[in-house]
Scaffold this motif. Structure first.
Motif, PDB file in Angstrom:
ATOM      1  N   ILE A  65       0.851  -1.189   0.000  1.00 17.12           N
ATOM      2  CA  ILE A  65       0.000   0.000   0.000  1.00 17.12           C
ATOM      3  C   ILE A  65       0.885   1.236   0.000  1.00 17.12           C
ATOM      4  O   ILE A  65       1.796   1.367   0.819  1.00 17.12           O
ATOM      5  N   HIS A  67       1.512   5.341   0.237  1.00 13.41           N
ATOM      6  CA  HIS A  67       1.030   6.481   1.022  1.00 13.41           C
ATOM      7  C   HIS A  67       1.828   7.730   0.670  1.00 13.41           C
ATOM      8  O   HIS A  67       2.866   7.657   0.016  1.00 13.41           O
ATOM      9  N   TYR A  95       4.797   2.917   8.774  1.00 14.66           N
ATOM     10  CA  TYR A  95       5.198   2.531   7.425  1.00 14.66           C
ATOM     11  C   TYR A  95       6.469   1.690   7.484  1.00 14.66           C
ATOM     12  O   TYR A  95       7.333   1.906   8.323  1.00 14.66           O
ATOM     13  N   HIS A 117      -0.481   1.434   9.065  1.00 18.58           N
ATOM     14  CA  HIS A 117      -0.556   2.394   7.963  1.00 18.58           C
ATOM     15  C   HIS A 117      -1.872   2.372   7.205  1.00 18.58           C
ATOM     16  O   HIS A 117      -2.187   3.320   6.487  1.00 18.58           O
ATOM     17  N   CYS A 118      -2.671   1.316   7.359  1.00 15.02           N
ATOM     18  CA  CYS A 118      -3.936   1.231   6.620  1.00 15.02           C
ATOM     19  C   CYS A 118      -4.930   0.413   7.444  1.00 15.02           C
ATOM     20  O   CYS A 118      -4.818  -0.823   7.512  1.00 15.02           O
ATOM     21  N   GLU A 121      -6.091  -3.415   7.078  1.00 14.93           N
ATOM     22  CA  GLU A 121      -5.277  -4.104   6.070  1.00 14.93           C
ATOM     23  C   GLU A 121      -3.831  -4.315   6.507  1.00 14.93           C
ATOM     24  O   GLU A 121      -3.007  -4.796   5.731  1.00 14.93           O
ATOM     25  N   ASN A 122      -3.499  -3.952   7.735  1.00 19.16           N
ATOM     26  CA  ASN A 122      -2.106  -3.990   8.177  1.00 19.16           C
ATOM     27  C   ASN A 122      -1.522  -5.390   8.309  1.00 19.16           C
ATOM     28  O   ASN A 122      -0.316  -5.575   8.178  1.00 19.16           O
ATOM     29  N   GLY A 127       3.669  -1.216   3.968  1.00 17.09           N
ATOM     30  CA  GLY A 127       3.363   0.194   3.753  1.00 17.09           C
ATOM     31  C   GLY A 127       4.573   0.956   3.259  1.00 17.09           C
ATOM     32  O   GLY A 127       5.628   0.937   3.892  1.00 17.09           O
ATOM     33  N   HIS A 170      -3.554   4.042  -0.540  1.00 20.19           N
ATOM     34  CA  HIS A 170      -4.258   3.973   0.744  1.00 20.19           C
ATOM     35  C   HIS A 170      -5.761   4.176   0.565  1.00 20.19           C
ATOM     36  O   HIS A 170      -6.584   3.490   1.182  1.00 20.19           O
ATOM     37  N   ARG A 171      -6.142   5.101  -0.328  1.00 19.16           N
ATOM     38  CA  ARG A 171      -7.564   5.412  -0.514  1.00 19.16           C
ATOM     39  C   ARG A 171      -8.363   4.261  -1.106  1.00 19.16           C
ATOM     40  O   ARG A 171      -9.592   4.289  -1.092  1.00 19.16           O
ATOM     41  N   ASN A 174      -9.443   2.874   2.555  1.00 21.22           N
ATOM     42  CA  ASN A 174      -9.999   3.726   3.604  1.00 21.22           C
ATOM     43  C   ASN A 174     -10.459   5.055   3.027  1.00 21.22           C
ATOM     44  O   ASN A 174     -10.001   5.466   1.956  1.00 21.22           O
TER      45      ASN A 174
END
Length: 198
Positions: A65, A67, A95, A117-118, A121-122, A127, A170-171, A174
């Motif tokens: 992911i 960021h 991250y 970081h998400c 989903e971590n 990240g 990331h979007r 979330n």
């Protein structure tokens, strides 16, 4: 001790067949981050030797992911973000990697540990933060080039190809502007570039 050395030693000692696969995976992950074995072939990573509160090993890795910092376009370091995240009450920087404005890559959280970081989903992702505010600015060319190399190295390490089903912004998960519209719009090209190197 490098992961491959750890596995070789396990097999030499005849332990490989006696341990369940999940035990071996856990020990490999522990050996990798506790011993500083976060080196990815073909990518120069500045080790930061940050101190964390409590970390958990990630058992599965099937996605990356991307960021951005978002609240500033300054060239902040992994150490700075680490202090921000400690102040949030976290174990430390969430991250796993930061890519600075000059394209240099810094180690954040140890590579085989669960990130922060998400949300949601971590436990199965790595990240990668590309430093900057990409709602208002564009990533530097050096950052984009380093991102492609890092993504390729991570994909090779974890055994999946770079694609839109393995690398996300990331979007995608979330309700956030992260990684910023400008970087998010570039993400398909970055993934294609990584896939060409893969």
């Amino acid at each position: 001790m490098k992961r491959r050395d750890f596995l070789r030693n396990m097999m030499i000692m005849g332990m490989g067949l006696a341990l369940a696969p999940e035990v071996i995976a856990k020990q490999v992950a522990e050996a990798a981050w506790q011993d500083g074995g976060n080196v990815l072939p073909g990518v120069a990573i500045r080790q930061t030797h940050l101190s964390f509160r409590s970390l958990t090993n990630r058992r599965v890795t099937d996605a990356i992911i991307v960021h951005h910092i978002g609240n500033t376009n300054a060239d902040v370091s992994a150490e700075t973000v680490h202090q921000w995240h400690l102040a949030n009450g976290w174990a430390g920087i969430g991250y796993h990697f930061l890519i600075r404005k000059d394209g240099s890559i810094e180690q954040g959280r140890p590579m085989d540990t669960v990130g922060a970081h998400c949300y949601g989903e971590n436990d199965h992702t790595v990240g990668v933060n590309i430093v900057g505010n990409f709602e208002d600015y564009m990533p530097e060319d050096a950052q984009v080039a380093s991102a492609k190399r890092l993504l390729v190295a991570l994909c090779r390490n974890y055994g999946f190809a770079p694609s839109r089903s393995t690398i996300f912004g990331h979007r995608d998960f979330n309700a956030t502007a992260c990684p910023g519209q400008n970087l998010y719009d570039m993400l398909p090209d970055i993934i294609r570039g990584a896939a060409a190197l893969y």
